[in-house]
Design a protein around this motif. Structure first.
Motif, PDB file in Angstrom:
ATOM      1  N   TYR A  35      12.258 -33.165  -3.486  1.00 33.89           N
ATOM      2  CA  TYR A  35      12.838 -31.855  -1.780  1.00 33.89           C
ATOM      3  C   TYR A  35      13.381 -30.752  -2.362  1.00 33.89           C
ATOM      4  O   TYR A  35      14.651 -31.313  -2.676  1.00 33.89           O
ATOM      5  CB  TYR A  35      12.663 -32.339  -0.668  1.00 33.89           C
ATOM      6  N   THR A  36      13.120 -29.458  -1.609  1.00 35.68           N
ATOM      7  CA  THR A  36      13.940 -28.648  -1.300  1.00 35.68           C
ATOM      8  C   THR A  36      13.947 -28.389   0.394  1.00 35.68           C
ATOM      9  O   THR A  36      13.690 -28.720   0.777  1.00 35.68           O
ATOM     10  CB  THR A  36      13.086 -27.625  -1.637  1.00 35.68           C
ATOM     11  N   MET A  37      16.419 -28.879   0.119  1.00 30.43           N
ATOM     12  CA  MET A  37      16.801 -28.514   1.572  1.00 30.43           C
ATOM     13  C   MET A  37      16.905 -27.488   1.847  1.00 30.43           C
ATOM     14  O   MET A  37      17.539 -26.336   0.688  1.00 30.43           O
ATOM     15  CB  MET A  37      17.316 -29.552   1.358  1.00 30.43           C
ATOM     16  N   ALA A  38      17.435 -26.945   3.019  1.00 34.52           N
ATOM     17  CA  ALA A  38      17.588 -25.855   3.902  1.00 34.52           C
ATOM     18  C   ALA A  38      17.994 -25.780   5.377  1.00 34.52           C
ATOM     19  O   ALA A  38      17.708 -26.823   5.554  1.00 34.52           O
ATOM     20  CB  ALA A  38      16.185 -24.905   3.596  1.00 34.52           C
ATOM     21  N   TRP A  39      18.480 -24.602   5.044  1.00 27.70           N
ATOM     22  CA  TRP A  39      19.283 -24.540   6.331  1.00 27.70           C
ATOM     23  C   TRP A  39      18.770 -23.218   7.143  1.00 27.70           C
ATOM     24  O   TRP A  39      17.958 -21.739   6.392  1.00 27.70           O
ATOM     25  CB  TRP A  39      20.607 -24.404   6.370  1.00 27.70           C
ATOM     26  N   PHE A  40      18.534 -23.367   8.173  1.00 25.88           N
ATOM     27  CA  PHE A  40      17.827 -22.647   9.288  1.00 25.88           C
ATOM     28  C   PHE A  40      18.286 -22.158  10.324  1.00 25.88           C
ATOM     29  O   PHE A  40      19.161 -23.454  10.584  1.00 25.88           O
ATOM     30  CB  PHE A  40      16.160 -22.741   9.430  1.00 25.88           C
ATOM     31  N   ARG A  41      18.411 -21.362  11.188  1.00 28.09           N
ATOM     32  CA  ARG A  41      19.128 -20.327  12.040  1.00 28.09           C
ATOM     33  C   ARG A  41      18.026 -19.998  13.309  1.00 28.09           C
ATOM     34  O   ARG A  41      17.173 -19.441  12.727  1.00 28.09           O
ATOM     35  CB  ARG A  41      20.047 -20.078  12.121  1.00 28.09           C
ATOM     36  N   GLN A  42      18.626 -20.633  14.638  1.00 20.73           N
ATOM     37  CA  GLN A  42      17.170 -20.023  15.450  1.00 20.73           C
ATOM     38  C   GLN A  42      18.544 -19.616  16.800  1.00 20.73           C
ATOM     39  O   GLN A  42      18.900 -20.151  17.680  1.00 20.73           O
ATOM     40  CB  GLN A  42      16.702 -20.507  15.744  1.00 20.73           C
ATOM     41  N   ALA A  43      18.647 -18.543  17.227  1.00 18.55           N
ATOM     42  CA  ALA A  43      20.248 -17.755  18.014  1.00 18.55           C
ATOM     43  C   ALA A  43      18.453 -17.250  19.295  1.00 18.55           C
ATOM     44  O   ALA A  43      17.528 -17.072  18.609  1.00 18.55           O
ATOM     45  CB  ALA A  43      19.743 -16.365  18.177  1.00 18.55           C
ATOM     46  N   PRO A  44      19.241 -17.449  20.695  1.00 19.64           N
ATOM     47  CA  PRO A  44      18.081 -17.161  21.945  1.00 19.64           C
ATOM     48  C   PRO A  44      16.718 -15.794  21.859  1.00 19.64           C
ATOM     49  O   PRO A  44      18.062 -14.924  21.626  1.00 19.64           O
ATOM     50  CB  PRO A  44      19.504 -16.827  22.833  1.00 19.64           C
TER      51      PRO A  44
ATOM     52  N   GLU B 148      15.206 -18.098  11.331  1.00 18.79           N
ATOM     53  CA  GLU B 148      15.826 -17.421  10.190  1.00 18.79           C
ATOM     54  C   GLU B 148      16.228 -18.289   9.042  1.00 18.79           C
ATOM     55  O   GLU B 148      17.087 -19.191   9.320  1.00 18.79           O
ATOM     56  CB  GLU B 148      16.868 -16.323  10.658  1.00 18.79           C
ATOM     57  N   PHE B 149      15.355 -18.491   8.011  1.00 18.58           N
ATOM     58  CA  PHE B 149      16.208 -18.782   6.840  1.00 18.58           C
ATOM     59  C   PHE B 149      17.331 -18.511   6.558  1.00 18.58           C
ATOM     60  O   PHE B 149      17.743 -17.142   6.565  1.00 18.58           O
ATOM     61  CB  PHE B 149      15.088 -18.591   5.743  1.00 18.58           C
ATOM     62  N   VAL B 150      18.636 -19.458   6.039  1.00 19.17           N
ATOM     63  CA  VAL B 150      19.724 -19.136   5.949  1.00 19.17           C
ATOM     64  C   VAL B 150      19.630 -19.185   4.662  1.00 19.17           C
ATOM     65  O   VAL B 150      20.327 -18.285   3.441  1.00 19.17           O
ATOM     66  CB  VAL B 150      20.505 -19.958   6.716  1.00 19.17           C
ATOM     67  N   ALA B 151      19.747 -20.417   3.982  1.00 18.06           N
ATOM     68  CA  ALA B 151      19.801 -20.435   2.419  1.00 18.06           C
ATOM     69  C   ALA B 151      19.032 -22.420   1.977  1.00 18.06           C
ATOM     70  O   ALA B 151      18.452 -23.066   2.861  1.00 18.06           O
ATOM     71  CB  ALA B 151      21.289 -20.820   2.006  1.00 18.06           C
TER      72      ALA B 151
ATOM     73  N   THR C  98      19.900 -15.948   2.625  1.00 15.59           N
ATOM     74  CA  THR C  98      18.915 -14.913   2.920  1.00 15.59           C
ATOM     75  C   THR C  98      20.386 -13.953   2.698  1.00 15.59           C
ATOM     76  O   THR C  98      21.663 -13.921   2.403  1.00 15.59           O
ATOM     77  CB  THR C  98      18.815 -15.189   4.324  1.00 15.59           C
ATOM     78  N   ASP C  99      20.247 -12.065   2.174  1.00 17.18           N
ATOM     79  CA  ASP C  99      20.684 -10.905   2.058  1.00 17.18           C
ATOM     80  C   ASP C  99      22.169 -11.343   3.007  1.00 17.18           C
ATOM     81  O   ASP C  99      22.928 -11.174   2.968  1.00 17.18           O
ATOM     82  CB  ASP C  99      20.372 -10.370   2.348  1.00 17.18           C
ATOM     83  N   SER C 100      21.726 -11.870   4.213  1.00 19.19           N
ATOM     84  CA  SER C 100      23.587 -11.614   5.272  1.00 19.19           C
ATOM     85  C   SER C 100      24.006 -12.561   4.859  1.00 19.19           C
ATOM     86  O   SER C 100      25.265 -12.297   5.089  1.00 19.19           O
ATOM     87  CB  SER C 100      22.279 -11.541   6.775  1.00 19.19           C
TER      88      SER C 100
ATOM     89  N   ALA D 254      27.430 -20.843   1.091  1.00 18.40           N
ATOM     90  CA  ALA D 254      27.433 -21.742  -0.024  1.00 18.40           C
ATOM     91  C   ALA D 254      26.888 -23.198   0.804  1.00 18.40           C
ATOM     92  O   ALA D 254      27.302 -24.232   1.150  1.00 18.40           O
ATOM     93  CB  ALA D 254      28.546 -22.650  -0.651  1.00 18.40           C
ATOM     94  N   ILE D 255      25.171 -23.171  -0.127  1.00 19.91           N
ATOM     95  CA  ILE D 255      24.993 -24.796   0.031  1.00 19.91           C
ATOM     96  C   ILE D 255      25.019 -25.122  -0.897  1.00 19.91           C
ATOM     97  O   ILE D 255      25.507 -25.712  -2.161  1.00 19.91           O
ATOM     98  CB  ILE D 255      23.570 -24.515  -0.081  1.00 19.91           C
ATOM     99  N   SER D 256      24.800 -26.712  -1.011  1.00 18.08           N
ATOM    100  CA  SER D 256      25.368 -27.786  -1.624  1.00 18.08           C
ATOM    101  C   SER D 256      24.801 -29.358  -1.283  1.00 18.08           C
ATOM    102  O   SER D 256      24.320 -28.942   0.170  1.00 18.08           O
ATOM    103  CB  SER D 256      26.865 -27.753  -1.986  1.00 18.08           C
ATOM    104  N   ARG D 257      25.365 -29.949  -2.317  1.00 14.93           N
ATOM    105  CA  ARG D 257      24.321 -31.556  -2.418  1.00 14.93           C
ATOM    106  C   ARG D 257      25.495 -32.654  -2.531  1.00 14.93           C
ATOM    107  O   ARG D 257      25.938 -32.288  -4.278  1.00 14.93           O
ATOM    108  CB  ARG D 257      23.110 -31.845  -2.104  1.00 14.93           C
ATOM    109  N   ASP D 258      25.607 -33.781  -2.350  1.00 13.26           N
ATOM    110  CA  ASP D 258      26.256 -34.757  -2.415  1.00 13.26           C
ATOM    111  C   ASP D 258      25.028 -35.890  -3.057  1.00 13.26           C
ATOM    112  O   ASP D 258      24.640 -35.963  -1.962  1.00 13.26           O
ATOM    113  CB  ASP D 258      26.863 -35.293  -1.653  1.00 13.26           C
ATOM    114  N   ASN D 259      24.767 -35.872  -3.719  1.00 17.81           N
ATOM    115  CA  ASN D 259      23.768 -37.310  -4.606  1.00 17.81           C
ATOM    116  C   ASN D 259      24.354 -38.536  -3.894  1.00 17.81           C
ATOM    117  O   ASN D 259      23.335 -39.415  -3.807  1.00 17.81           O
ATOM    118  CB  ASN D 259      23.872 -37.024  -5.911  1.00 17.81           C
ATOM    119  N   ALA D 260      25.538 -38.933  -4.284  1.00 17.24           N
ATOM    120  CA  ALA D 260      25.478 -40.389  -4.374  1.00 17.24           C
ATOM    121  C   ALA D 260      26.168 -40.506  -1.847  1.00 17.24           C
ATOM    122  O   ALA D 260      24.932 -41.342  -2.059  1.00 17.24           O
ATOM    123  CB  ALA D 260      27.107 -39.924  -4.494  1.00 17.24           C
ATOM    124  N   LYS D 261      25.182 -39.843  -1.452  1.00 15.62           N
ATOM    125  CA  LYS D 261      25.630 -39.622   0.206  1.00 15.62           C
ATOM    126  C   LYS D 261      24.473 -39.330   0.376  1.00 15.62           C
ATOM    127  O   LYS D 261      24.417 -38.875   1.311  1.00 15.62           O
ATOM    128  CB  LYS D 261      26.845 -38.344   0.476  1.00 15.62           C
ATOM    129  N   GLY D 262      24.020 -38.767  -0.183  1.00 19.25           N
ATOM    130  CA  GLY D 262      22.460 -37.944   0.241  1.00 19.25           C
ATOM    131  C   GLY D 262      22.469 -37.153   1.245  1.00 19.25           C
ATOM    132  O   GLY D 262      21.566 -37.039   2.527  1.00 19.25           O
TER     133      GLY D 262
END
Length: 123
Positions: A32-41, A46-49, A61-63, A69-77
Motif C-alpha cells: 500500500y501507499t500510506m498517506a496523511w490527510f487533514r480536515q479543519a472545521p 486536504e492531502f498532506v503527505a 503538499t506544497d504547504s 516528514a513522513i516515514s515508516r517503520d517496517n518492523a513496527k508496521g
C-alpha cells in the motif's frame, strides 16, 4: 483491507513540533501507499503527505514541504508524520489513509481510513 489507528495528536504552541503515528495491520500492508490527510472545521479534507510502503518514496503538499516528514517503520508496521514549525493553520483532525495506487492526493483513491487525531496549534 487495512486497519489503521492514529495517535500522537495534541495541543502545541506555534513553532512547536508533533509526531503523529499510524499503526497499520491487515493483509499485504507493504503493498500500500500510506498517506496523511487533514480536515479543519468547515473545510474539505486536504492531502498532506504520502509514502509508498515498499520503496519509501514520498511526496508532500506544497504547504508542508520543508517542515514535515513522513516515514515508516517496517518492523513496527507504523507510519509517522513528523511536523515541525507548526502554524495555527495546521490545526485540524489528521487522518491516516491507505491506497493501492501511489501518487494520488485525492482522498477518493484511498479506501482505508483511521479514526483521526486532533492537532491544535495555538498562536
Amino acid at each position: 483491507q487495512v486497519q489503521l489507528v492514529e495517535s500522537g495528536g495534541g495541543l502545541v504552541q506555534a513553532g512547536g513540533s508533533l509526531r503523529l503515528s499510524c499503526a497499520a495491520s491487515g493483509r499485504s500492508v507493504s503493498s500500500y501507499t500510506m498517506a496523511w490527510f487533514r480536515q479543519a472545521p468547515g473545510k474539505e479534507r486536504e492531502f498532506v503527505a504520502a509514502i509508498r510502503w515498499s520503496t519509501g518514496n514520498t511526496f508532500y503538499t506544497d504547504s508542508v514541504k520543508g517542515r514535515t516528514a513522513i516515514s515508516r517503520d517496517n518492523a513496527k508496521g507504523t507510519v509517522y508524520l513528523q511536523m515541525n514549525s507548526l502554524k495555527p493553520e495546521d490545526t485540524a483532525v489528521y487522518y491516516c489513509a491507505a491506497a493501492i495506487v501511489f501518487g494520488s492526493s485525492d482522498p477518493v483513491r484511498y479506501n482505508s481510513w483511521g479514526q483521526g487525531t486532533q492537532v491544535t496549534v495555538s498562536s
